[in-house]
Design an enzyme around this catalytic site. Structure first.
Site, PDB file in Angstrom:
ATOM      1  N   CYS A   2       1.277  -1.395  -0.012  1.00  0.00           N
ATOM      2  CA  CYS A   2       0.386   0.145   0.101  1.00  0.00           C
ATOM      3  C   CYS A   2       0.665   1.506   0.278  1.00  0.00           C
ATOM      4  O   CYS A   2       2.004   1.399   0.077  1.00  0.00           O
ATOM      5  CB  CYS A   2      -0.659  -0.042   1.207  1.00  0.00           C
ATOM      6  SG  CYS A   2      -1.988  -1.592   1.346  1.00  0.00           S
ATOM      7  N   ARG A  27       3.749   1.589  -7.442  1.00  0.00           N
ATOM      8  CA  ARG A  27       2.948   0.567  -6.528  1.00  0.00           C
ATOM      9  C   ARG A  27       2.183  -0.283  -6.239  1.00  0.00           C
ATOM     10  O   ARG A  27       2.163  -1.469  -5.811  1.00  0.00           O
ATOM     11  CB  ARG A  27       3.552   0.692  -4.782  1.00  0.00           C
ATOM     12  CG  ARG A  27       4.910   2.328  -4.658  1.00  0.00           C
ATOM     13  CD  ARG A  27       3.841   3.096  -2.951  1.00  0.00           C
ATOM     14  NE  ARG A  27       3.626   2.195  -1.917  1.00  0.00           N
ATOM     15  CZ  ARG A  27       4.872   2.389  -1.531  1.00  0.00           C
ATOM     16  NH1 ARG A  27       5.961   2.671  -1.703  1.00  0.00           N
ATOM     17  NH2 ARG A  27       4.975   1.370  -0.203  1.00  0.00           N
ATOM     18  N   TRP A  76      -3.248  -1.708  -1.652  1.00  0.00           N
ATOM     19  CA  TRP A  76      -3.384  -3.351  -2.882  1.00  0.00           C
ATOM     20  C   TRP A  76      -3.594  -4.526  -1.892  1.00  0.00           C
ATOM     21  O   TRP A  76      -2.955  -4.634  -0.607  1.00  0.00           O
ATOM     22  CB  TRP A  76      -1.095  -3.059  -2.936  1.00  0.00           C
ATOM     23  CG  TRP A  76      -1.510  -4.503  -3.396  1.00  0.00           C
ATOM     24  CD1 TRP A  76      -0.939  -5.473  -2.213  1.00  0.00           C
ATOM     25  CD2 TRP A  76      -0.589  -5.154  -4.583  1.00  0.00           C
ATOM     26  NE1 TRP A  76      -0.224  -7.013  -2.870  1.00  0.00           N
ATOM     27  CE2 TRP A  76      -0.492  -6.777  -4.927  1.00  0.00           C
ATOM     28  CE3 TRP A  76      -1.358  -4.745  -6.162  1.00  0.00           C
ATOM     29  CZ2 TRP A  76      -0.893  -7.279  -5.875  1.00  0.00           C
ATOM     30  CZ3 TRP A  76      -1.416  -4.700  -6.990  1.00  0.00           C
ATOM     31  CH2 TRP A  76      -1.025  -6.295  -6.899  1.00  0.00           C
ATOM     32  N   ASN A 102       0.270   0.681   5.866  1.00  0.00           N
ATOM     33  CA  ASN A 102       0.632  -0.858   4.978  1.00  0.00           C
ATOM     34  C   ASN A 102       1.652  -1.168   5.175  1.00  0.00           C
ATOM     35  O   ASN A 102       2.267  -1.116   6.527  1.00  0.00           O
ATOM     36  CB  ASN A 102       1.440   0.417   4.336  1.00  0.00           C
ATOM     37  CG  ASN A 102       2.598  -0.333   3.183  1.00  0.00           C
ATOM     38  OD1 ASN A 102       1.679  -1.676   2.975  1.00  0.00           O
ATOM     39  ND2 ASN A 102       4.014  -0.056   2.930  1.00  0.00           N
ATOM     40  N   GLY A 103       1.288  -2.950   5.317  1.00  0.00           N
ATOM     41  CA  GLY A 103       1.326  -3.793   6.488  1.00  0.00           C
ATOM     42  C   GLY A 103      -0.043  -4.572   6.711  1.00  0.00           C
ATOM     43  O   GLY A 103       0.174  -4.574   6.147  1.00  0.00           O
ATOM     44  N   GLU A 483      11.439 -22.395 -17.175  1.00  0.00           N
ATOM     45  CA  GLU A 483      11.655 -20.999 -16.511  1.00  0.00           C
ATOM     46  C   GLU A 483      12.351 -20.390 -17.016  1.00  0.00           C
ATOM     47  O   GLU A 483      12.869 -19.307 -16.864  1.00  0.00           O
ATOM     48  CB  GLU A 483      10.500 -20.758 -15.164  1.00  0.00           C
ATOM     49  CG  GLU A 483      10.950 -20.029 -14.738  1.00  0.00           C
ATOM     50  CD  GLU A 483       9.559 -18.883 -14.872  1.00  0.00           C
ATOM     51  OE1 GLU A 483       8.900 -19.433 -16.047  1.00  0.00           O
ATOM     52  OE2 GLU A 483       9.512 -17.159 -14.673  1.00  0.00           O
ATOM     53  N   LYS A 487      12.318 -17.021 -19.428  1.00  0.00           N
ATOM     54  CA  LYS A 487      13.097 -15.604 -18.866  1.00  0.00           C
ATOM     55  C   LYS A 487      13.771 -14.724 -19.327  1.00  0.00           C
ATOM     56  O   LYS A 487      13.591 -14.156 -20.371  1.00  0.00           O
ATOM     57  CB  LYS A 487      13.610 -15.253 -17.358  1.00  0.00           C
ATOM     58  CG  LYS A 487      12.891 -15.449 -15.949  1.00  0.00           C
ATOM     59  CD  LYS A 487      11.808 -14.729 -15.699  1.00  0.00           C
ATOM     60  CE  LYS A 487      10.734 -14.525 -16.525  1.00  0.00           C
ATOM     61  NZ  LYS A 487       9.576 -15.075 -16.393  1.00  0.00           N
ATOM     62  N   GLU A 490      11.767 -13.964 -23.307  1.00  0.00           N
ATOM     63  CA  GLU A 490      10.968 -13.249 -23.041  1.00  0.00           C
ATOM     64  C   GLU A 490      11.414 -11.851 -22.796  1.00  0.00           C
ATOM     65  O   GLU A 490      11.385 -10.489 -23.390  1.00  0.00           O
ATOM     66  CB  GLU A 490       9.627 -13.266 -21.917  1.00  0.00           C
ATOM     67  CG  GLU A 490      10.417 -12.947 -20.644  1.00  0.00           C
ATOM     68  CD  GLU A 490       9.164 -13.556 -19.786  1.00  0.00           C
ATOM     69  OE1 GLU A 490       8.243 -12.758 -20.356  1.00  0.00           O
ATOM     70  OE2 GLU A 490       9.310 -13.759 -19.114  1.00  0.00           O
ATOM     71  N   HIS A 506      17.747 -38.272 -26.895  1.00  0.00           N
ATOM     72  CA  HIS A 506      16.501 -37.895 -27.817  1.00  0.00           C
ATOM     73  C   HIS A 506      16.514 -36.901 -28.619  1.00  0.00           C
ATOM     74  O   HIS A 506      15.765 -37.051 -29.546  1.00  0.00           O
ATOM     75  CB  HIS A 506      15.495 -38.379 -26.828  1.00  0.00           C
ATOM     76  CG  HIS A 506      15.318 -39.457 -26.062  1.00  0.00           C
ATOM     77  ND1 HIS A 506      15.605 -40.427 -26.615  1.00  0.00           N
ATOM     78  CD2 HIS A 506      15.430 -39.483 -24.871  1.00  0.00           C
ATOM     79  CE1 HIS A 506      16.322 -41.917 -25.343  1.00  0.00           C
ATOM     80  NE2 HIS A 506      15.914 -40.612 -23.655  1.00  0.00           N
ATOM     81  N   LYS A 605       1.499  -7.488 -19.370  1.00  0.00           N
ATOM     82  CA  LYS A 605       2.074  -8.136 -18.160  1.00  0.00           C
ATOM     83  C   LYS A 605       0.724  -9.383 -17.229  1.00  0.00           C
ATOM     84  O   LYS A 605       1.024  -9.643 -17.016  1.00  0.00           O
ATOM     85  CB  LYS A 605       1.581  -6.978 -17.260  1.00  0.00           C
ATOM     86  CG  LYS A 605       1.714  -8.223 -15.405  1.00  0.00           C
ATOM     87  CD  LYS A 605       3.645  -8.252 -14.721  1.00  0.00           C
ATOM     88  CE  LYS A 605       3.290  -8.576 -14.144  1.00  0.00           C
ATOM     89  NZ  LYS A 605       4.088 -10.312 -14.285  1.00  0.00           N
TER      90      LYS A 605
HETATM   91  C1  AGP Z   1       5.870 -14.538 -17.399  1.00  0.00           C
HETATM   92  O1  AGP Z   1       6.538 -13.935 -17.167  1.00  0.00           O
HETATM   93  C2  AGP Z   1       5.373 -14.000 -18.261  1.00  0.00           C
HETATM   94  N1  AGP Z   1       4.601 -12.211 -17.976  1.00  0.00           N
HETATM   95  C3  AGP Z   1       3.948 -14.611 -18.670  1.00  0.00           C
HETATM   96  O2  AGP Z   1       4.129 -15.947 -19.711  1.00  0.00           O
HETATM   97  C4  AGP Z   1       2.568 -15.034 -17.633  1.00  0.00           C
HETATM   98  O3  AGP Z   1       3.605 -15.938 -16.492  1.00  0.00           O
HETATM   99  C5  AGP Z   1       2.165 -15.709 -17.933  1.00  0.00           C
HETATM  100  O4  AGP Z   1       1.351 -15.158 -18.918  1.00  0.00           O
HETATM  101  C6  AGP Z   1       0.370 -15.859 -16.348  1.00  0.00           C
HETATM  102  O5  AGP Z   1       0.261 -15.000 -16.229  1.00  0.00           O
HETATM  103  P1  AGP Z   1      -0.763 -15.131 -14.757  1.00  0.00           P
HETATM  104  O6  AGP Z   1       0.672 -15.716 -13.973  1.00  0.00           O
HETATM  105  O7  AGP Z   1      -1.077 -13.550 -14.672  1.00  0.00           O
HETATM  106  O8  AGP Z   1      -1.740 -15.728 -15.229  1.00  0.00           O
END
Ligand code: AGP
Length: 610
Positions: A2, A27, A76, A102-103, A483, A487, A490, A506, A605
């Site tokens: 928050c 934030r 938040w 906040n907390g 993962e 990272k 992307e 394989h 996002k």
């Molecule tokens: C991950 O770095 C990406 N931004 C993307 O794969 C993300 O994880 C995916 O779109 C799922 O989003 P969510 O966790 O908000 O459902």
């Protein structure tokens, strides 16, 4: 996370308060509110949604020229959905005390029950609302408001940054800090308070940072700082040197690096209040116990990074709770005509709680008749509401498009769920306690890894111009390999592929050549020798190896071209630690390649469309 802002002085108008919390929008928030004190009353406004286009002029109190004070807050949500009733400020029964916070107050339930037994009436679901009622109750016995305020703080367990107003003292703001940052601004004819310097720098660059266990009483012409016992403390005035943009990123060059660095705290927050040592299990408030007892299968639905977390969740639930678990991409589930056995629990994992494919999968699962729970970061999000029950990861707003702290917090919550369900199905108390001990060590261990980030930066610069990377791992580290590859690709636009290490022979091993580095994840004790074998396979074909190994594994370090060590933990928890170097590697490669780390091309996002 928050946002707090307060202003004591003759310019304490609603517009000044609004401007203050607008500086805190970065934030992340889902609701907001403000309160002014003057003319022997409080004037309050609370809204859900964005701070824009709201007429706050009606809030201005009739001015008799006396100075005013005001506080404002961006929320938040952690306890209670984002509604007007749950937005701050919260007030006491008489509406004479207003508090923003906040907390997390961990003992809020007990305090609320005690206050209700004394006749206090609550109007929100929040933990915060206990604070004004507690001060109101203590004001009956304490000599003055400051004493009542300090006495109330001593009864709170948890983390707080607080600002409060009392209608009887319209030019005074009462402030305290314990675990959540509070900074004071020293103006010429005003004194200010905020969660960070962002809203202060337009008024003053003279600031004072409160320490944990300190309180402050602000007036237009100055302030005094005290310990919670009331002892006066002198504080040093500092100059804010950095820019507004630096402040919003906490001094980090990018939100992504800030959020990687927040992981010791976010992992701690995912664990906070959920470990029950006496029973060697976890307390997960948002899911009924009898549902978890009768579940015979789990089916995880998710996308992207959350799907990678879900794959770790599969191994956790199968190994700790012996529950057969499937993991399916949201889009595959919603169109794949899934077969769900009776007593299947569908678990939706989603940081944003808004991902269209995952949301649609939840609705499909409910149509088929399955029970659903959400593991989300955003309180009150669509997936959280559609599931109706679940476990929030409390990672705080994640601004960088590439998910980092949410991933590790998802793994922590999945670990808590697995140990809880495992203890219902024969996992011993001792095994439960060993697992909980290992979970509680993670924040400090993550801190240690972050302390070596310059070493990862050096490795990143060495390989930043490569066009292809491979990431290999087994069992718990196979999802970590996926993962790590996600990272890198992307945010640096470099092709990267996660491969189950045994599967290299394989096919993928045909890709190995000197210019194709392979990140070998070999920190699990149980299969470390197998990963050593994979390393030899790669080296024999002149491939470059970047190893992520357990501290002390010199044999592997002597083989690999570069090695990043991580502290020893239980195999099921290894990905929570081993992913951090992978996040850093991707970050520094992207920086080296001049990419837009926080807003990579083509990505959003939250993918709220198909
Ligand atoms: C991950 O770095 C990406 N931004 C993307 O794969 C993300 O994880 C995916 O779109 C799922 O989003 P969510 O966790 O908000 O459902």
């Amino acid at each position: 996370m928050c946002g707090i802002f307060g202003y004591a002085g003759s310019e304490a108008r609603p517009e000044v308060l609004i401007e203050g919390i607008k500086r805190l929008e970065y934030r992340g928030y889902d609701s907001w509110g403000l309160c002014l004190a003057g003319n022997d009353r409080l004037s309050l406004m609370r809204r859900v949604g964005r701070i824009s286009g709201v007429d706050v002029s009606a809030l201005a109190l009739g001015r008799d020229g006396s100075p005013l004070s005001g506080i404002a807050h961006t929320r938040w949500a952690t306890h209670g959905a984002p509604t007007e009733a749950n937005a701050h400020p919260h007030v006491d029964c008489a509406g004479r005390i207003a508090v923003i916070h906040n907390g997390i107050i961990e003992n809020h339930a007990a305090l609320r029950a005690s206050l209700q037994s004394k006749g206090h009436r609550f109007t929100s679901e929040t933990d915060t609302e206990v604070i004004p009622h507690l001060v109101e109750e203590l004001l009956k016995s304490e000599s003055d408001f400051t004493s009542a305020f300090l006495a109330a703080l001593k009864l709170l367990v948890g983390a707080y940054g607080i600002a409060a107003l009392w209608a009887e003292t319209p030019d005074t703001i009462y402030v305290a800090r314990h675990g959540s940052p509070i900074v004071l601004g020293v103006g010429k004819s005003s004194t200010l308070v905020a969660s960070d310097p962002a809203p202060l720098v337009t008024h003053t660059r003279d600031v004072i940072y409160l320490d944990d266990g300190e309180a402050a009483i602000l007036h237009p012409d100055g302030f005094e700082t005290r310990t919670l016992e009331g002892t006066r403390v002198s504080k040093r005035v500092q100059q804010v040197a950095f820019s507004l943009q630096d402040i919003e990123r906490g001094g980090f060059p990018h939100f992504m690096l800030k959020e990687i660095a927040e992981q010791p705290e976010s992992i701690h927050n995912a664990l906070r209040g959920r470990i029950v040592r006496s029973e060697g299990t976890a307390k997960l408030g948002g899911v009924e116990e009898d549902l978890l007892r009768r579940v015979r299968r789990c089916h995880i639905v998710a996308c992207g990074t959350s799907w990678n977390a879900g794959l770790v969740g599969k191994y956790l639930l199968e190994n700790l709770a012996r529950i057969p678990t499937q993991v399916t991409f949201g889009a595959e589930f919603r169109y794949g005509h899934p077969v769900l056995e009776p007593d299947t629990l569908v678990i939706a994992v989603s940081q944003s709680g808004e991902t269209a494919d995952t949301l649609a999968a939840v609705r499909e699962a409910k149509l088929i008749g399955a029970e659903t729970i959400g593991i989300c970061n955003v309180v009150g999000s669509s997936i959280a509401r559609e599931c109706g029950k679940g476990i929030y990861i409390h990672a705080g707003p994640e601004i960088g498009v590439a998910s980092t702290k949410a991933f590790t917090s998802q793994l922590v919550v999945l670990s808590l769920l697995a140990v809880h369900m495992g203890r219902m199905r024969g996992m011993s108390l001792r095994a439960g306690l060993l697992f909980l001990d290992a979970l509680e060590r993670l924040p400090a261990q993550a801190e240690r890894i972050l302390g070596e980030k310059e070493q990862v930066a050096r490795i990143a610069r060495k390989y930043a111009q490569c066009r292809d990377f491979l990431y290999v791992g087994r069992l718990y580290e196979y999802p970590a390999a996926l993962e790590g590859a996600l990272k890198l690709k992307e945010i640096s636009y470099v092709h990267a592929e996660g491969v189950q290490a045994a599967e290299m022979k394989h096919g993928p091993i045909a890709l190995i050549e000197p210019g194709v580095p392979t990140v070998v994840l070999a920190a699990q004790a149980e299969i470390r020798d197998k990963m050593l074998g994979n390393t030899h396979e790669i080296l024999a074909r002149s491939g470059k190896v970047i190893a992520v190994a357990q501290e002390g594994d010199e044999e592997l370090a002597n083989l690999a071209h570069d090695t990043i060590f991580i502290p020893k933990t239980l195999d099921p928890l290894v990905p929570i630690l081993s992913v951090i170097p992978l996040q850093l590697l991707a970050y520094y490669v992207a920086v080296e390649r001049g990419c837009d780390v926080d807003k990579p091309r083509n990505l959003a996002k939250s993918v709220t469309v198909e």
